[in-house]
Design a protein around this motif. Structure first.
Motif, PDB file in Angstrom:
ATOM      1  N   PHE A 183     -10.325  18.373 -10.460  1.00  0.00           N
ATOM      2  CA  PHE A 183      -9.663  18.247 -11.756  1.00  0.00           C
ATOM      3  C   PHE A 183      -8.192  17.860 -11.573  1.00  0.00           C
ATOM      4  CE2 PHE A 183      -7.531  20.677 -15.332  1.00  0.00           C
ATOM      5  CZ  PHE A 183      -7.729  19.667 -16.265  1.00  0.00           C
ATOM      6  N   PHE A 184      -7.546  18.464 -10.575  1.00  0.00           N
ATOM      7  CA  PHE A 184      -6.140  18.154 -10.283  1.00  0.00           C
ATOM      8  C   PHE A 184      -5.985  16.668  -9.963  1.00  0.00           C
ATOM      9  CE2 PHE A 184      -3.823  22.235  -8.959  1.00  0.00           C
ATOM     10  CZ  PHE A 184      -4.568  23.002  -9.827  1.00  0.00           C
ATOM     11  N   ILE A 185      -6.863  16.198  -9.094  1.00  0.00           N
ATOM     12  CA  ILE A 185      -6.730  14.812  -8.636  1.00  0.00           C
ATOM     13  C   ILE A 185      -7.021  13.832  -9.770  1.00  0.00           C
ATOM     14  CG2 ILE A 185      -7.655  13.090  -7.032  1.00  0.00           C
ATOM     15  CD1 ILE A 185      -8.004  15.466  -5.038  1.00  0.00           C
ATOM     16  N   LYS A 186      -8.035  14.159 -10.564  1.00  0.00           N
ATOM     17  CA  LYS A 186      -8.390  13.312 -11.714  1.00  0.00           C
ATOM     18  C   LYS A 186      -7.193  13.234 -12.678  1.00  0.00           C
ATOM     19  CE  LYS A 186     -11.310  10.868 -13.502  1.00  0.00           C
ATOM     20  NZ  LYS A 186     -11.328   9.736 -12.664  1.00  0.00           N
ATOM     21  N   THR A 187      -6.594  14.407 -12.949  1.00  0.00           N
ATOM     22  CA  THR A 187      -5.452  14.442 -13.873  1.00  0.00           C
ATOM     23  C   THR A 187      -4.276  13.650 -13.308  1.00  0.00           C
ATOM     24  OG1 THR A 187      -6.164  16.646 -14.503  1.00  0.00           O
ATOM     25  CG2 THR A 187      -3.987  15.992 -15.250  1.00  0.00           C
ATOM     26  N   LEU A 188      -4.025  13.826 -12.023  1.00  0.00           N
ATOM     27  CA  LEU A 188      -2.921  13.090 -11.390  1.00  0.00           C
ATOM     28  C   LEU A 188      -3.168  11.581 -11.497  1.00  0.00           C
ATOM     29  CD1 LEU A 188      -0.297  13.158  -9.768  1.00  0.00           C
ATOM     30  CD2 LEU A 188      -1.644  13.271  -7.689  1.00  0.00           C
ATOM     31  N   GLU A 189      -4.405  11.191 -11.259  1.00  0.00           N
ATOM     32  CA  GLU A 189      -4.748   9.769 -11.329  1.00  0.00           C
ATOM     33  C   GLU A 189      -4.498   9.237 -12.749  1.00  0.00           C
ATOM     34  OE1 GLU A 189      -8.771   8.958 -10.130  1.00  0.00           O
ATOM     35  OE2 GLU A 189      -8.501   6.802 -10.367  1.00  0.00           O
ATOM     36  N   GLN A 190      -4.915  10.011 -13.748  1.00  0.00           N
ATOM     37  CA  GLN A 190      -4.685   9.587 -15.140  1.00  0.00           C
ATOM     38  C   GLN A 190      -3.192   9.475 -15.426  1.00  0.00           C
ATOM     39  OE1 GLN A 190      -6.696  12.673 -17.304  1.00  0.00           O
ATOM     40  NE2 GLN A 190      -8.703  11.718 -17.094  1.00  0.00           N
ATOM     41  N   ASN A 191      -2.408  10.453 -14.937  1.00  0.00           N
ATOM     42  CA  ASN A 191      -0.964  10.429 -15.189  1.00  0.00           C
ATOM     43  C   ASN A 191      -0.303   9.227 -14.517  1.00  0.00           C
ATOM     44  OD1 ASN A 191      -1.406  12.766 -16.569  1.00  0.00           O
ATOM     45  ND2 ASN A 191      -0.419  14.123 -15.096  1.00  0.00           N
TER      46      ASN A 191
ATOM     47  N   LEU B 151       0.855  -1.192   0.000  1.00  0.00           N
ATOM     48  CA  LEU B 151       0.000   0.000   0.000  1.00  0.00           C
ATOM     49  C   LEU B 151       0.886   1.235   0.000  1.00  0.00           C
ATOM     50  CD1 LEU B 151      -2.971   0.927   0.177  1.00  0.00           C
ATOM     51  CD2 LEU B 151      -2.680   1.034   2.654  1.00  0.00           C
ATOM     52  N   ILE B 152       0.656   2.086  -0.963  1.00  0.00           N
ATOM     53  CA  ILE B 152       1.450   3.315  -1.060  1.00  0.00           C
ATOM     54  C   ILE B 152       0.512   4.492  -0.877  1.00  0.00           C
ATOM     55  CG2 ILE B 152       2.882   4.741  -2.570  1.00  0.00           C
ATOM     56  CD1 ILE B 152       3.664   2.120  -4.021  1.00  0.00           C
TER      57      ILE B 152
ATOM     58  N   PHE C  33      -2.087  -2.722 -10.396  1.00  0.00           N
ATOM     59  CA  PHE C  33      -2.310  -1.904  -9.202  1.00  0.00           C
ATOM     60  C   PHE C  33      -3.731  -1.356  -9.218  1.00  0.00           C
ATOM     61  CE2 PHE C  33      -2.413   2.267 -11.187  1.00  0.00           C
ATOM     62  CZ  PHE C  33      -1.885   1.985 -12.435  1.00  0.00           C
ATOM     63  N   GLU C  34      -4.096  -0.760  -8.126  1.00  0.00           N
ATOM     64  CA  GLU C  34      -5.436  -0.196  -8.001  1.00  0.00           C
ATOM     65  C   GLU C  34      -5.313   1.145  -7.287  1.00  0.00           C
ATOM     66  OE1 GLU C  34      -8.863  -1.983  -5.614  1.00  0.00           O
ATOM     67  OE2 GLU C  34      -8.114  -3.627  -6.891  1.00  0.00           O
ATOM     68  N   ILE C  35      -5.988   2.157  -7.806  1.00  0.00           N
ATOM     69  CA  ILE C  35      -5.905   3.469  -7.152  1.00  0.00           C
ATOM     70  C   ILE C  35      -7.210   3.759  -6.429  1.00  0.00           C
ATOM     71  CG2 ILE C  35      -5.719   5.965  -7.540  1.00  0.00           C
ATOM     72  CD1 ILE C  35      -3.930   5.454  -9.874  1.00  0.00           C
ATOM     73  N   GLU C  36      -7.076   4.232  -5.215  1.00  0.00           N
ATOM     74  CA  GLU C  36      -8.256   4.719  -4.496  1.00  0.00           C
ATOM     75  C   GLU C  36      -7.956   6.129  -4.063  1.00  0.00           C
ATOM     76  OE1 GLU C  36      -9.368   2.552  -0.965  1.00  0.00           O
ATOM     77  OE2 GLU C  36      -9.647   0.739  -2.173  1.00  0.00           O
ATOM     78  N   CYS C  37      -8.874   7.071  -4.293  1.00  0.00           N
ATOM     79  CA  CYS C  37      -8.535   8.408  -3.812  1.00  0.00           C
ATOM     80  C   CYS C  37      -9.734   9.171  -3.291  1.00  0.00           C
ATOM     81  CB  CYS C  37      -7.801   9.207  -4.869  1.00  0.00           C
ATOM     82  SG  CYS C  37      -8.646   9.329  -6.411  1.00  0.00           S
ATOM     83  N   ASP C  38      -9.434  10.083  -2.383  1.00  0.00           N
ATOM     84  CA  ASP C  38     -10.439  11.034  -1.938  1.00  0.00           C
ATOM     85  C   ASP C  38      -9.827  12.422  -2.104  1.00  0.00           C
ATOM     86  OD1 ASP C  38      -8.795  11.609   0.271  1.00  0.00           O
ATOM     87  OD2 ASP C  38      -9.715  10.014   1.457  1.00  0.00           O
TER      88      ASP C  38
ATOM     89  N   LYS D  43      -2.776   0.469  -4.267  1.00  0.00           N
ATOM     90  CA  LYS D  43      -2.597  -0.901  -3.796  1.00  0.00           C
ATOM     91  C   LYS D  43      -1.841  -1.658  -4.870  1.00  0.00           C
ATOM     92  CE  LYS D  43      -7.000  -1.204  -1.341  1.00  0.00           C
ATOM     93  NZ  LYS D  43      -8.342  -1.780  -1.467  1.00  0.00           N
ATOM     94  N   CYS D  44      -0.788  -2.369  -4.484  1.00  0.00           N
ATOM     95  CA  CYS D  44      -0.004  -3.085  -5.491  1.00  0.00           C
ATOM     96  C   CYS D  44       0.600  -4.335  -4.866  1.00  0.00           C
ATOM     97  CB  CYS D  44       1.094  -2.174  -6.033  1.00  0.00           C
ATOM     98  SG  CYS D  44       2.172  -1.545  -4.751  1.00  0.00           S
TER      99      CYS D  44
END
Ligand code: ATP
Ligand code: MG
Length: 390
Positions: A21-29, A4-5, A39-44, A51-52
Motif C-alpha cells: 500500500f505504501f509503495i502504491k501510494t508513493l507511486e500515485q503521489n 534513470l533515477i 516518464f515511466e515508473i518501475e517498482c518492486d 525512467k525519463c
C-alpha cells in the motif's frame, strides 16, 4: 528514454505489512507531482526506478525532493556486464573533479560469482591503473557505489537526500486549520510529512477581513500542494457568527469562545470529509489562547484528536522551517486575519469552562455553526489558472 533515477524508500520498507500500500501510494503521489513530464515508473518491493529523458533529470530530481516517503534519490547507470561496470565507473569518476575515491560493492545477487569485497578490490585496482586517482578509504572525494542485482548492475556516485517521512495519504485525512500566519502552513507540512492527506479550512470574516487575506491563504495552500498534489480549501463564511460572539460575550472571553466555535466547525467539516483528525498551528504559550488552560477549555468542544505539530517548537524554529519549505515570504504579507481583528486588550489566559458555557447559552450558536458548515465554499483545483491569485 535515457535517464534513470533510483528511488530509495528508507523508513517505508520497515513497515512490512503495509509495504504494498505504501509503495502504491508513493507511486500515485510521484505520478501527480511529475505530471508535466514524460516518464515511466518501475517498482518492486525494495526500490523504484524512474525512467525519463536526460534533459529533464535535474528538474525531476528537484520535484522528487518534495515527495514524502522518498529517502534517497540516485541518478544511476544500469549496465549488464562486469566489463561495462569497469569502463563506465572509470568514465564517471574521470568526469568528476575527485582526486581520491573509494569503491563500495553490494552483491544482492548471491549467484554472482565474485564476493563484494573482492569485486571492490578488482574495480579499485582497475581505476588506479587507468587514472591518476588515489584510494582514500576514510574520506574519499567520491564514493563509487556498485550494486549487483539480478535485474542488472547499478553504478552511482552520490545519493541526493529526499524529504523522508511517509507517502501522503497512507495515514488517511486530516483537516488543517490554515490561517495566513507562519505557524499553520508549517503544521500542515509536518502533517503531510507523516503521511496525512490534508484538506484546508479557512475562516474568513468579510468585510472585516479582505480578499487579499483569503488569496494569501490560497497561495499558502498552493505551496503546500507541491508536497501533496490534491489539497482542497474550505472557506468558512465566519462573519455572522463572529459578530454574534462579539455582541454576546465579554471582551476578554471573545477569543476563547471564537476558537471553541472554530473547533466545532472544524469537527463538522472533518466528519463531512471523512477526516480523522484536526491539525492546527498552535504552539504552547505563544498567545493567550494557547496556554495549556486555554487549550484544554477550547479543546473541550470536540472529541476528535487535535494534532498540533508545532506545539513544542520555538517561534524561531518554526520560522526557520517556514523559510525552508517556502511559505515564509507569503506568510509575512500584512493582511489581517479574523483572529487579529478586534483583538481584545486582555484576553483571558486561564478561561473557566463554566463561564464559556454561560456565554454560549446566550445565543443559538449551533444554528450559526451549522450555517457556516453548510454555506462553505470549496476550492477544489488550486492549480487552475483562475486560482492564480497572487
Ligand atoms: P502566527 O503565525 O502569526 O502565530 P497563526 O496562524 O498561528 O499565526 P494564531 O492566532 O496563533 O495564528 O492561531 C492559532 C492557529 O489557529 C493557527 O495556527 C491556525 O491553525 C488556526 N487559525 C487561526 N486563524 C485562523 C483562520 N482564520 N482560519 C483557519 N485557521 C485559523
Ligand atoms: Mg500562532
Amino acid at each position: 528514454m535515457d535517464g534513470l533515477i533510483l528511488i530509495k524508500y528508507g523508513e517505508l520498507t520497515t513497515k512490512k505489512g503495509n509495504r504494498k500500500f505504501f509503495i502504491k501510494t508513493l507511486e500515485q503521489n510521484i505520478n501527480k507531482i511529475l505530471k508535466n513530464y514524460e516518464f515511466e515508473i518501475e517498482c518492486d518491493h525494495v526500490r523504484m526506478y524512474i525512467k525519463c529523458f536526460l534533459k529533464d533529470i535535474n528538474l525531476i530530481v528537484s520535484d522528487l525532493q518534495k515527495v514524502f516517503g522518498i529517502h534517497g534519490i540516485v541518478i544511476c547507470h544500469k549496465v549488464n556486464t562486469k566489463d561495462e561496470v569497469f569502463s563506465l565507473s572509470l568514465k564517471l569518476l574521470k568526469e568528476t573533479s575527485a582526486k581520491t575515491f573509494k569503491v563500495e560493492t553490494i552483491r544482492a545477487d548471491k549467484n554472482f560469482p565474485i564476493p563484494s569485497m573482492e569485486f571492490s578490490r578488482q574495480l579499485g585496482g582497475y581505476i588506479l591503473k587507468n587514472s591518476d586517482l588515489k584510494v582514500d578509504v576514510h574520506n574519499p572525494d567520491e564514493l563509487l557505489k556498485v550494486e549487483i542485482r539480478k535485474e542488472g548492475n547499478f553504478i552511482y556516485l552520490s545519493e541526493i537526500k529526499g524529504s523522508g517521512g511517509y507517502p501522503v495519504g497512507i495515514q488517511g485525512k486530516g483537516i488543517l486549520m490554515l490561517s495566513g500566519g507562519i505557524d499553520s502552513p508549517v503544521a500542515g507540512y509536518l502533517a503531510l510529512k507523516r503521511g496525512v492527506d490534508i484538506e484546508c479550512l479557512y475562516f474568513e470574516s468579510p468585510p472585516h477581513t479582505s480578499l487579499e487575506a483569503k488569496n494569501k491563504v490560497l497561495s499558502l495552500a498552493k505551496i503546500l500542494n507541491k508536497y501533496s498534489g490534491n489539497i482542497r480549501v474550505h472557506v468558512i463564511p465566519f462573519t455572522k457568527l463572529q459578530e454574534t460572539i462579539y455582541k454576546n460575550v465579554d471582551d476578554h472571553y471573545v477569543i476563547t469562545i471564537m476558537r471553541r466555535m472554530m473547533y466545532r466547525i472544524a469537527t463538522l467539516v472533518a466528519k463531512d470529509e471523512k477526516a480523522k483528525i484536526i491539525i492546527n498551528g498552535e504552539s504552547i504559550g505563544q498567545v493567550a489562547s494557547q496556554t495549556l488552560s486555554s487549550m484544554s477549555v477550547i479543546n473541550e468542544v470536540t472529541n476528535m484528536p487535535v494534532i498540533r505539530p508545532v506545539a513544542c517548537m520555538d517561534k524561531l524554529e518554526i520560522i526557520e522551517l517556514s523559510k525552508k519549505i517556502g511559505t515564509y515570504e507569503t506568510s509575512i504579507l500584512p493582511y489581517e486575519d479574523c483572529c487579529t481583528i478586534f483583538l481584545p486588550k486582555h484576553p483571558v489566559i486561564n478561561p473557566d469552562l463554566e463561564k464559556c458555557l454561560e456565554y454560549e447559552s446566550k445565543f443559538n450558536y449551533q444554528e450559526l455553526v451549522d450555517e457556516c458548515v453548510k454555506t462553505r465554499e470549496i476550492i477544489t483545483n488550486l492549480n487552475d489558472e483562475k486560482n492564480d491569485l497572487l
